[in-house]
Design a protein around this motif. Structure first.
Motif, PDB file in Angstrom:
ATOM      1  N   ASN A   8     106.363  39.700  49.793  1.00  0.00           N
ATOM      2  CA  ASN A   8     105.093  40.473  50.188  1.00  0.00           C
ATOM      3  C   ASN A   8     104.561  41.144  49.337  1.00  0.00           C
ATOM      4  O   ASN A   8     103.307  40.880  48.694  1.00  0.00           O
ATOM      5  CB  ASN A   8     104.548  39.600  51.019  1.00  0.00           C
ATOM      6  CG  ASN A   8     104.352  38.705  52.588  1.00  0.00           C
ATOM      7  OD1 ASN A   8     105.807  37.059  51.304  1.00  0.00           O
ATOM      8  ND2 ASN A   8     104.843  38.793  53.505  1.00  0.00           N
ATOM      9  N   HIS A   9     105.201  42.164  48.918  1.00  0.00           N
ATOM     10  CA  HIS A   9     104.170  42.886  47.486  1.00  0.00           C
ATOM     11  C   HIS A   9     105.015  43.037  46.432  1.00  0.00           C
ATOM     12  O   HIS A   9     104.921  44.243  45.352  1.00  0.00           O
ATOM     13  CB  HIS A   9     104.317  44.062  48.443  1.00  0.00           C
ATOM     14  CG  HIS A   9     104.244  44.324  49.820  1.00  0.00           C
ATOM     15  ND1 HIS A   9     103.021  43.870  49.787  1.00  0.00           N
ATOM     16  CD2 HIS A   9     104.814  44.599  50.566  1.00  0.00           C
ATOM     17  CE1 HIS A   9     103.009  43.968  51.447  1.00  0.00           C
ATOM     18  NE2 HIS A   9     103.583  44.326  52.106  1.00  0.00           N
ATOM     19  N   VAL A  10     106.195  42.992  45.910  1.00  0.00           N
ATOM     20  CA  VAL A  10     107.027  42.675  44.216  1.00  0.00           C
ATOM     21  C   VAL A  10     106.733  41.311  43.887  1.00  0.00           C
ATOM     22  O   VAL A  10     106.773  39.621  44.453  1.00  0.00           O
ATOM     23  CB  VAL A  10     108.018  43.102  44.762  1.00  0.00           C
ATOM     24  CG1 VAL A  10     107.912  44.651  45.095  1.00  0.00           C
ATOM     25  CG2 VAL A  10     109.006  41.925  45.433  1.00  0.00           C
ATOM     26  N   ASP A  11     106.991  41.452  42.608  1.00  0.00           N
ATOM     27  CA  ASP A  11     107.185  40.127  42.218  1.00  0.00           C
ATOM     28  C   ASP A  11     108.585  38.750  41.872  1.00  0.00           C
ATOM     29  O   ASP A  11     108.807  38.174  40.785  1.00  0.00           O
ATOM     30  CB  ASP A  11     106.831  40.263  40.427  1.00  0.00           C
ATOM     31  CG  ASP A  11     108.451  41.519  39.795  1.00  0.00           C
ATOM     32  OD1 ASP A  11     108.667  42.131  40.728  1.00  0.00           O
ATOM     33  OD2 ASP A  11     107.683  40.910  38.441  1.00  0.00           O
TER      34      ASP A  11
ATOM     35  N   VAL B 174     107.774  48.665  46.443  1.00  0.00           N
ATOM     36  CA  VAL B 174     106.546  49.020  46.457  1.00  0.00           C
ATOM     37  C   VAL B 174     106.069  49.233  45.617  1.00  0.00           C
ATOM     38  O   VAL B 174     105.266  49.048  44.895  1.00  0.00           O
ATOM     39  CB  VAL B 174     106.816  48.259  48.155  1.00  0.00           C
ATOM     40  CG1 VAL B 174     105.120  47.606  47.933  1.00  0.00           C
ATOM     41  CG2 VAL B 174     107.271  47.125  48.557  1.00  0.00           C
ATOM     42  N   ARG B 175     105.505  50.766  45.917  1.00  0.00           N
ATOM     43  CA  ARG B 175     105.678  51.727  45.051  1.00  0.00           C
ATOM     44  C   ARG B 175     105.298  51.893  43.901  1.00  0.00           C
ATOM     45  O   ARG B 175     105.050  52.114  42.571  1.00  0.00           O
ATOM     46  CB  ARG B 175     105.194  53.367  45.858  1.00  0.00           C
ATOM     47  CG  ARG B 175     104.454  54.105  45.007  1.00  0.00           C
ATOM     48  CD  ARG B 175     104.947  55.500  45.817  1.00  0.00           C
ATOM     49  NE  ARG B 175     106.238  56.432  44.910  1.00  0.00           N
ATOM     50  CZ  ARG B 175     106.020  56.943  44.127  1.00  0.00           C
ATOM     51  NH1 ARG B 175     104.935  56.245  42.971  1.00  0.00           N
ATOM     52  NH2 ARG B 175     107.093  56.925  43.110  1.00  0.00           N
TER      53      ARG B 175
ATOM     54  N   HIS C 135     110.007  39.298  54.909  1.00  0.00           N
ATOM     55  CA  HIS C 135     108.879  39.928  53.564  1.00  0.00           C
ATOM     56  C   HIS C 135     107.259  40.400  54.017  1.00  0.00           C
ATOM     57  O   HIS C 135     106.879  41.178  53.179  1.00  0.00           O
ATOM     58  CB  HIS C 135     108.167  38.453  54.044  1.00  0.00           C
ATOM     59  CG  HIS C 135     109.044  36.982  53.728  1.00  0.00           C
ATOM     60  ND1 HIS C 135     110.012  36.767  54.167  1.00  0.00           N
ATOM     61  CD2 HIS C 135     107.985  36.217  51.747  1.00  0.00           C
ATOM     62  CE1 HIS C 135     110.665  35.490  52.836  1.00  0.00           C
ATOM     63  NE2 HIS C 135     109.706  35.895  52.163  1.00  0.00           N
ATOM     64  N   GLU C 136     107.522  41.309  55.096  1.00  0.00           N
ATOM     65  CA  GLU C 136     106.364  41.759  55.854  1.00  0.00           C
ATOM     66  C   GLU C 136     106.464  43.644  54.903  1.00  0.00           C
ATOM     67  O   GLU C 136     105.549  44.063  54.295  1.00  0.00           O
ATOM     68  CB  GLU C 136     106.048  42.538  56.766  1.00  0.00           C
ATOM     69  CG  GLU C 136     105.387  43.373  57.369  1.00  0.00           C
ATOM     70  CD  GLU C 136     105.674  43.368  59.007  1.00  0.00           C
ATOM     71  OE1 GLU C 136     104.329  43.823  60.028  1.00  0.00           O
ATOM     72  OE2 GLU C 136     106.757  43.434  59.446  1.00  0.00           O
ATOM     73  N   HIS C 137     107.674  44.060  54.569  1.00  0.00           N
ATOM     74  CA  HIS C 137     107.876  45.081  54.166  1.00  0.00           C
ATOM     75  C   HIS C 137     107.986  45.222  52.369  1.00  0.00           C
ATOM     76  O   HIS C 137     108.326  46.194  51.641  1.00  0.00           O
ATOM     77  CB  HIS C 137     109.501  45.786  54.711  1.00  0.00           C
ATOM     78  CG  HIS C 137     108.825  46.527  56.026  1.00  0.00           C
ATOM     79  ND1 HIS C 137     107.970  47.258  56.761  1.00  0.00           N
ATOM     80  CD2 HIS C 137     109.158  45.343  57.392  1.00  0.00           C
ATOM     81  CE1 HIS C 137     107.977  47.033  57.985  1.00  0.00           C
ATOM     82  NE2 HIS C 137     108.900  46.189  58.312  1.00  0.00           N
TER      83      HIS C 137
ATOM     84  N   GLU D  56     109.770  50.911  51.047  1.00  0.00           N
ATOM     85  CA  GLU D  56     108.407  51.041  50.981  1.00  0.00           C
ATOM     86  C   GLU D  56     107.809  51.443  49.674  1.00  0.00           C
ATOM     87  O   GLU D  56     107.020  51.629  48.682  1.00  0.00           O
ATOM     88  CB  GLU D  56     107.519  52.286  51.715  1.00  0.00           C
ATOM     89  CG  GLU D  56     106.556  51.436  52.835  1.00  0.00           C
ATOM     90  CD  GLU D  56     106.476  52.577  54.372  1.00  0.00           C
ATOM     91  OE1 GLU D  56     106.642  53.753  53.944  1.00  0.00           O
ATOM     92  OE2 GLU D  56     106.496  52.227  55.312  1.00  0.00           O
TER      93      GLU D  56
ATOM     94  N   HIS E 136     106.714  49.556  41.874  1.00  0.00           N
ATOM     95  CA  HIS E 136     106.995  47.982  41.367  1.00  0.00           C
ATOM     96  C   HIS E 136     105.198  48.175  40.774  1.00  0.00           C
ATOM     97  O   HIS E 136     104.817  47.722  40.051  1.00  0.00           O
ATOM     98  CB  HIS E 136     106.725  47.048  42.256  1.00  0.00           C
ATOM     99  CG  HIS E 136     105.941  45.359  42.024  1.00  0.00           C
ATOM    100  ND1 HIS E 136     106.536  44.798  40.745  1.00  0.00           N
ATOM    101  CD2 HIS E 136     104.926  44.801  42.173  1.00  0.00           C
ATOM    102  CE1 HIS E 136     105.591  43.684  40.775  1.00  0.00           C
ATOM    103  NE2 HIS E 136     104.663  43.990  41.825  1.00  0.00           N
ATOM    104  N   LYS E 137     104.360  48.292  42.645  1.00  0.00           N
ATOM    105  CA  LYS E 137     102.806  48.550  42.184  1.00  0.00           C
ATOM    106  C   LYS E 137     102.627  50.207  40.874  1.00  0.00           C
ATOM    107  O   LYS E 137     101.510  50.008  40.080  1.00  0.00           O
ATOM    108  CB  LYS E 137     101.812  48.966  42.980  1.00  0.00           C
ATOM    109  CG  LYS E 137     101.796  47.739  44.019  1.00  0.00           C
ATOM    110  CD  LYS E 137     101.416  48.093  45.691  1.00  0.00           C
ATOM    111  CE  LYS E 137     101.859  46.507  46.468  1.00  0.00           C
ATOM    112  NZ  LYS E 137     100.673  46.567  47.464  1.00  0.00           N
TER     113      LYS E 137
END
Length: 644
Positions: free
Chosen positions: A122-125, A80-81, A117-119, A77, A83-84
């Motif tokens: 799917n949320h990064v490049d 992902v943060r 993929h869920e964690h 998590e 990254h975003k």
């Protein structure tokens, strides 16, 4: 944060603050202890992020070995943060996952392909071609070569720069179960029964857990340049102690990491609780003898020498590393009397306070004589399982007792029970369309589907009616029973959502409505990412928001433990004895939760039914109190006060 650190020249963000002590002579792996898993996960994610950026600046790829399970979720998590919010790019990252169940389809909800993929993915490049997860669909005749190729692929990119690990209660890393060789590579392995039991909740029953898996080997893992192992919760404490302080043995494969030059174990307070420097620090170094540590030491010594507190001698203290404590206190006699009195003062038959009595040495206040009480229950049976005797005592002593079931508990109802209730309902109504739809949903359900909203509602209704039957038996009016159905839980799967403002608002609204003098809540932290912990966090966040409001200005909070662990004797602030009749009454209240009897879905490694565990645990607490020198009670329920 408690930190124990020893660093080599390899760059790491997990370091030793000034003034903290080094590893003890008992410990063979560098470890860092944090107050909680969330803080620890952020630190680990930051180290990974810095490594990715460092590699990018060098123009090279960053090769990560990744783990699954509940332990690394918060790390992912946070990545992902990054990254975003901080533009951390994963375009130079190659990943190799540790393991996968076999056989397993990638689109199965329980597959590690789905998990990753869920964690994260799917949320990064990250480039899809740079993601490597063992293939659970490979044919048995091709799997040997496939495992060799997986090893070669890791070597072809220069090996693992960083390996993230969890640890199983068998001591496995990856799925390297007891008996794994230190020189093992990627291969198929048969899963230990304990490992399958631990996975049972994700598969809605142990019968659905695969018996085999593909895993990286011990040697593959040990070749990583940097290893970080995460361990959270009391259920990992014993294996962590054996791994860090024990001898290297194939029976606990994680002990092989003692030979790695750059491995760190990241622990929370619960998972570190069995380490000698945490459990018995007086055996390691000179101590600052706080009141809490004095109690812990005296209770430990009493058990060690098999004597009640008042019979401990100066010689006993000196022989077990507590000469400094006796020197400070003057004599064993004085210390024994003090600790004995403290223990005695935790015992009360009046959990809501005894009216018109001197409460100087009682755990609860005498005033007001009739208190408003909220018992928060994460699932619709934790109240009676964990504190059924105290629950009954509060009602019988005239307090205004409210029960708040925080979640519906629908996921713990089997399809067989749901079908039974639906078929019964068919005989009671002429409007059968809705019920027939539920039955169709149940019968057509596969491993890749979750319950329909209607079936979840049916299962929640089953738990609700069972709860009302139990609370009526304990003479609580229906108007005092609250079903909160916190939204974080209502996903239809074992994986839950994070707490939201809506969850906290629901908690605050009830507290504002009742204005309690007492709150009881589940302080069971065996699984720090489980429902009990999330429900406890919801309460703590609500109390933090409301702490200056009149609604809770006179409120005391008492934490009970769930069906898995009990408070240690030195942690107990209130001990409520139960008579043999009350033990039976508590048992009967638990029996009203029929869907949870006989076919418990989430029993863990303990084959006993919850009512048996609860009675055994309550009797053991009473036995410990008796061994320390207290009266011989049939059973005791224990509570720890939480200050906010």
């Amino acid at each position: 944060m408690i930190v124990n650190a020893k660093m080599d020249n390899t760059k790491s963000l997990i370091f030793k603050p000034a003034g903290q002590f080094e590893e003890t002579r008992f410990e063979k792996i560098h470890n860092v202890i944090f107050d909680d898993s969330e803080e620890a996960s952020k630190i680990v994610a930051l180290e990974i992020a810095e490594l990715i950026k460092q590699k990018a600046d060098e123009g090279s790829m960053c090769v990560l070995g990744l783990a699954t399970g509940s332990s690394p979720i918060k790390v992912y998590e946070e990545l992902v943060r990054f990254h975003k919010e901080d533009n951390l790019s994963f375009s130079n990252v190659i990943t190799f996952n540790l393991d996968e169940y076999f056989p397993m389809q990638p689109d199965d909800l329980q597959s590690y392909y789905h998990f990753m993929h869920e964690h994260l993915f799917n949320h990064v490049d990250i480039l899809p071609e740079n993601i490597n997860i063992p293939d659970g669909t490979i044919s048995p005749e091709d799997i040997y070569q496939y495992c060799i190729d997986y090893e070669l692929k890791i070597k072809a990119v220069g090996g693992l720069d960083f390996q993230l690990l969890g640890i199983g209660r068998t001591g496995h890393i990856g799925f390297n179960e007891p008996g794994s060789h230190y020189n093992s590579g990627t291969r198929v392995i048969t899963l230990d029964h304990i490992t399958r039991e631990d996975a049972a909740s994700a598969f809605i029953g142990i019968d659905n857990v695969p018996k085999k898996a593909i895993t990286m080997g011990i040697n593959t893992i040990k070749n990583a340049k940097r290893i970080v192992l995460l361990a959270w919760g009391l259920n990992k404490a014993k294996v962590i102690q054996k791994t860090i302080e024990g001898q290297v043995t194939s029976q606990i494969p994680a002990t092989y990491l003692q030979d790695h030059k750059n491995a760190t174990f990241i622990l929370d307070e619960e998972s570190s609780s069995e380490l000698i420097r945490i459990k018995t620090p007086w055996l390691v170094t000179s101590c600052i003898w706080t009141d809490e540590l004095k109690k812990k030491a005296v209770f430990w010594l009493s058990e060690k020498v098999n004597k009640p507190i008042l019979k401990l001698t100066d010689k006993d203290y000196n022989e077990y590393g507590m000469s400094g404590l006796i020197a400070k206190e003057g004599s064993a006699y004085d210390l024994n009397i003090s600790i004995f009195n403290q223990l005695q003062h935790t015992i009360t038959g009046w959990p809501g306070g005894k009216p018109n009595a001197d409460d100087t040495n009682r755990p609860e206040r005498a005033f007001p004589p009739k208190k408003r009480v909220i018992i928060f229950s994460p699932h619709p049976d934790d109240d009676v399982i964990s504190m059924g005797g105290t629950f009954d005592r509060l009602v019988q002593q005239g307090h205004d007792v409210h029960i708040a079931y925080q979640t519906s508990g629908n996921i713990a109802v089997t399809d067989e029970d749901a079908r039974k209730f639906a078929e019964t309902a068919l005989t009671l109504t002429s409007d059968t369309k809705k019920i027939e739809g539920m039955l169709k949903d149940i019968q057509s359900k596969t491993s890749n589907t979750i319950d329909s909203k209607e079936v979840r509602s049916l299962k929640g209704t089953i738990r609700r009616t069972e709860s009302l039957a139990a609370t009526r038996y304990l003479e609580v009016p229906d108007t005092n029973v609250h079903f909160l159905n916190l939204p974080f839980y209502e996903t239809g799967t074992v994986k839950k959502n994070n707490l939201s403002e809506e969850d906290i608002d629901i908690m605050c609204s009830l507290i504002e409505e009742i204005k309690p003098h007492q709150i009881y809540a589940a302080g069971d932290l065996a699984d720090p990412h489980g429902t009990h912990k999330v429900c406890l966090d919801a309460l703590f966040m609500a109390l933090e928001r409301m702490k200056y409001e009149d609604a809770i200005k006179d409120c005391w909070v008492w934490l009970y433990r769930g069906a898995w662990f009990e408070w240690d004797s030195h942690e107990i602030d209130m001990a409520v004895p139960m008579s043999p009749d009350q033990v039976i009454k508590k048992r009967n209240a638990i029996f009203f939760h029929q869907s949870q009897k006989d076919k418990v879905m989430f029993r863990g490694d303990d084959s006993r039914e919850f009512w048996v565990r609860a009675e055994d645990r309550n009797r053991l607490t009473a036995k410990k109190y008796h061994q320390l020198g207290m009266a011989d009670y049939a059973a005791i329920e224990a509570f720890k006060r939480y200050y906010f």
